[in-house]
Enzyme design. Sequence first.
Site, PDB file in Angstrom:
ATOM      1  N   HIS A 108      -2.576  53.976 -26.040  1.00  0.00           N
ATOM      2  CA  HIS A 108      -1.204  53.971 -25.552  1.00  0.00           C
ATOM      3  C   HIS A 108      -0.694  55.391 -25.299  1.00  0.00           C
ATOM      4  O   HIS A 108      -0.202  55.710 -24.214  1.00  0.00           O
ATOM      5  CB  HIS A 108      -0.333  53.244 -26.595  1.00  0.00           C
ATOM      6  CG  HIS A 108       1.109  53.149 -26.218  1.00  0.00           C
ATOM      7  ND1 HIS A 108       2.035  54.061 -26.661  1.00  0.00           N
ATOM      8  CD2 HIS A 108       1.771  52.283 -25.422  1.00  0.00           C
ATOM      9  CE1 HIS A 108       3.215  53.734 -26.175  1.00  0.00           C
ATOM     10  NE2 HIS A 108       3.083  52.659 -25.413  1.00  0.00           N
ATOM     11  N   CYS A 158      -8.682  50.574 -10.853  1.00  0.00           N
ATOM     12  CA  CYS A 158      -7.398  51.128 -11.277  1.00  0.00           C
ATOM     13  C   CYS A 158      -7.412  51.554 -12.741  1.00  0.00           C
ATOM     14  O   CYS A 158      -6.382  51.907 -13.290  1.00  0.00           O
ATOM     15  CB  CYS A 158      -6.255  50.155 -11.004  1.00  0.00           C
ATOM     16  SG  CYS A 158      -6.397  48.647 -11.949  1.00  0.00           S
TER      17      CYS A 158
HETATM   18  C1  PEP Z   1      -7.551  48.506 -17.182  1.00  0.00           C
HETATM   19  O1  PEP Z   1      -7.738  47.725 -18.090  1.00  0.00           O
HETATM   20  O2  PEP Z   1      -8.443  49.195 -16.657  1.00  0.00           O
HETATM   21  C2  PEP Z   1      -6.199  48.704 -16.635  1.00  0.00           C
HETATM   22  C3  PEP Z   1      -6.000  49.452 -15.570  1.00  0.00           C
HETATM   23  O3  PEP Z   1      -5.159  48.131 -17.279  1.00  0.00           O
HETATM   24  P1  PEP Z   1      -4.570  48.611 -18.689  1.00  0.00           P
HETATM   25  O4  PEP Z   1      -5.100  49.985 -18.946  1.00  0.00           O
HETATM   26  O5  PEP Z   1      -3.097  48.569 -18.523  1.00  0.00           O
HETATM   27  O6  PEP Z   1      -5.078  47.582 -19.617  1.00  0.00           O
END
Ligand code: PEP
Length: 857
Positions: free
Chosen positions: A434, A810
């Site tokens: 986080h 992403c």
């Molecule tokens: C991921 O899991 O790669 C993602 C982009 O989402 P988060 O980091 O919010 O879980």
Amino acid sequence: MDDAAPQKPDPDDIDVTPITPTARVQSPTHGGRAKCLQRLVRLDLPVPRTVALSFRTVHRIAAGRLPDIDALLAEFNPGALLCVRPSSEDPDWGGPGAVLNVGMNAAVLERLSAQIGVDAAHRLYLRFVQGYAIHVARLDPDVFEEIDAETPVTGLRTALAAYEEEAEEPFPDSPAVQLAAVLRSMARAWEGTSARLLRQGKGAPADAGLGLVVQEMALGLGPGECGSGVLQLVNPQTGLPQITGRYLSQSQGRDALRQGAGSLYLERDPRGPSLEELAPAAFAELLRHADLMRRRLRAEMQIEFTIENGRLHILDGIVVPMTSRAAVRTAVRLAEDGIITREEAILRVEPRALSELLHRQVAPDARRDTIGRGVAASPGAATGRIVFTAADAQALAARDEPCILVRRETSPEDVRGMHAAVAVLTEKGGMTSHAAVIGRGLGLPCVVGAGRMRFHPRRRMLVSEDGRTFQEGDAITVDGTSGTVLAGAPPMVEAMLDDSFRTLMSWADAARDIDIRANADTPADAQTARNFDAGGIGLCRTEHMFFEPGRLTVMREMIFAETAADRRAALEQLLPMQRDDFVQLFRIMTGLPVCIRLFDPPLHEFLPTDRAGLRDLAEALSLPVSDVTRRVENMGEYNPMLGMRGVRLGVTVPEIYDMQARAIFEATLEASRDGAPVVPEVMIPLVSTPREVEIVKTRIDAVAAAVRVEHGRDFTYRLGVMVETPRACLLADRIAQHAHFLSFGTNDLTQMTYGLSRDDAGRFMSDYVSQHVFDEDPFHVLDTEGVGALLKIGLARGREGRPGITASICGEHGGNPESIAFCRAAGFDYVSCSPFRVPVARLAAAQLAIRHRTEHA
Ligand code: PEP
Ligand code: MG
């Protein structure tokens, strides 16, 4: 072949090559210095006679097999003094120090005394004995360094006597013996363990070779104007054109750069005398040579020169070591001057170096009092007072006092404190925890997983790795670029985005062939993304919007709602807030795609964990604290990251996604009113089965239809699925049939492929990497073997299910140059990363495309 046959000496093993314009001298065999000297010779510059020894030759010397030293000496004028310098393939990998004046003995002393004066000749000899004793014979440096060079005649006598006493043999008189010993000692120094580890730390391969160059000395001592100096045409801090360097009469090597040596400026200077005034002809010639070197060697060069009785000699040239900022400006200036192409300019800047320009940094020469180490989770550095709670961070920020938020780990409750702090330090966590994700989003320096420091938040105390205690209010510095924590406030250098940076980035955009978007959650993030010319938003994590002041409480009311109707009432309060957020995002990103991910984290992450928070919530809900505490406990999960989150909430608590879809669509209509129609992208997280997509899609379509009817206006939207569970990769063909695009979430996919908690891996990651269990932290650099295999399967199956479907990455890997290389080669359409990493990704992508084109030309 008969193994028992005696091995014949391989004549290629011994390679002692005089550097001439046509000699076979190459960086990979003889080192960068030897190659550069050959280029200078080809330019017809006044370089003293030089001989290069190849890597293999030097390796043989280390093993005890010397080349023919008499033949080597015969390459030079009889009785000449020589200098031996290292020539590693990449100058950054270092090497043993140069040894000057090899060949000095009683006979040469006598000849030189007549030629350049008794004092000067003795000084050369003394310097040689000192250097030889310390670096070649490895005698006690204290004994030799103390000898006074101001009285060289007695100094030499003392040095020779000390040598004889310490080494238990007279100082060698024979130039051949001296040269052999110098070569052997330099060759062995390179092969020693500490030298190897040092250069490996700078990126050299374990078997990197060392070449040596032996050069006839141009004496910087003697009658007429004699001396030595160093010159470059650029300021190494700023990259601006400026003649910098120093010159010192009656000196050798780099003496002129010594502090307090009384050196001269090069160009005429109001601060003191200069070489230009002292020896105008030599200075003018030097500038002509420097300019020629810049144009023909196609780099800003640092030149080592000697003047011998008014005559200029160029001894050596290296590429000027400079700051990242100067490197960008230099690359752009060289291209603008037509010396290199734009593509070469792009290739010359290390993408990671860009992040040094985007953030304040600890000054490179600052004294660093390191008190802890962790994961370098978000680059840049900041100094502030230690605080242990988000509330204290806000209180200090209100008084304009910079503070560092120190937490065991952060949770949504800390976000406001993170906004208020200048940097964050946590005990736990890794690259995608986080604190790391939020820190990067905010451009906030952040070190996570500093588990070797001790965190005592209750006692408001932090204990450094070496046992020193820091209290709340003490000043520390978080250096998120190097992953270190420092005591106090070291000097900093400011972030700097100048015209050269923008020029280079525009050239990079013209060269690259994969799109770069930004992960941006708030209007402020979106503005940063726009400033860094991201091609759109690839991931808006909507839950981050609920951490804003004033929203958390409503969010908690929604979570605590007993019935769907109560939940809807709370969501109705959140709806206009979300809608405003999206309108702002669409407006900031006008003309560019914006991909909004529906709510993802487990709901209970939004609930308070400490007593004060529970009491506040009880107050807001008019419930007894005991009720609130029980409800919070009931919502707890053993494995929250594998629990009630993502699309599972969308299926089981559908009102949340309904509200978000409505907010997105109403914002679409609002933002389309005063500009081109917005086509939002809506993305469903944590999918593992096609049925989840079907269910959510049906509801979102229904919300879209309702908004169209209510507003009497039409719009379109694109529905996407986050592929971030291994199962979604395997079923991507069927999932793709319900989607316009697939976005691969490599953070969760890495977590689930390894079975490795992204929030806890920081604890042991450094051990795993140092013991080579993992080559790299897989949350930082994409694991192309395992996670990469799943990505390829997912991509291929996705495109089978829906040919031409847009596919992207992403996860945090989107900002990592090696990972971008994988994504580009695999055929993804774009990568999306934190806004501050967008320039790094743009440059890395351009370099990949240029290299690809060159290799396939
Ligand atoms: C991921 O899991 O790669 C993602 C982009 O989402 P988060 O980091 O919010 O879980
Ligand atoms: Mg995820």
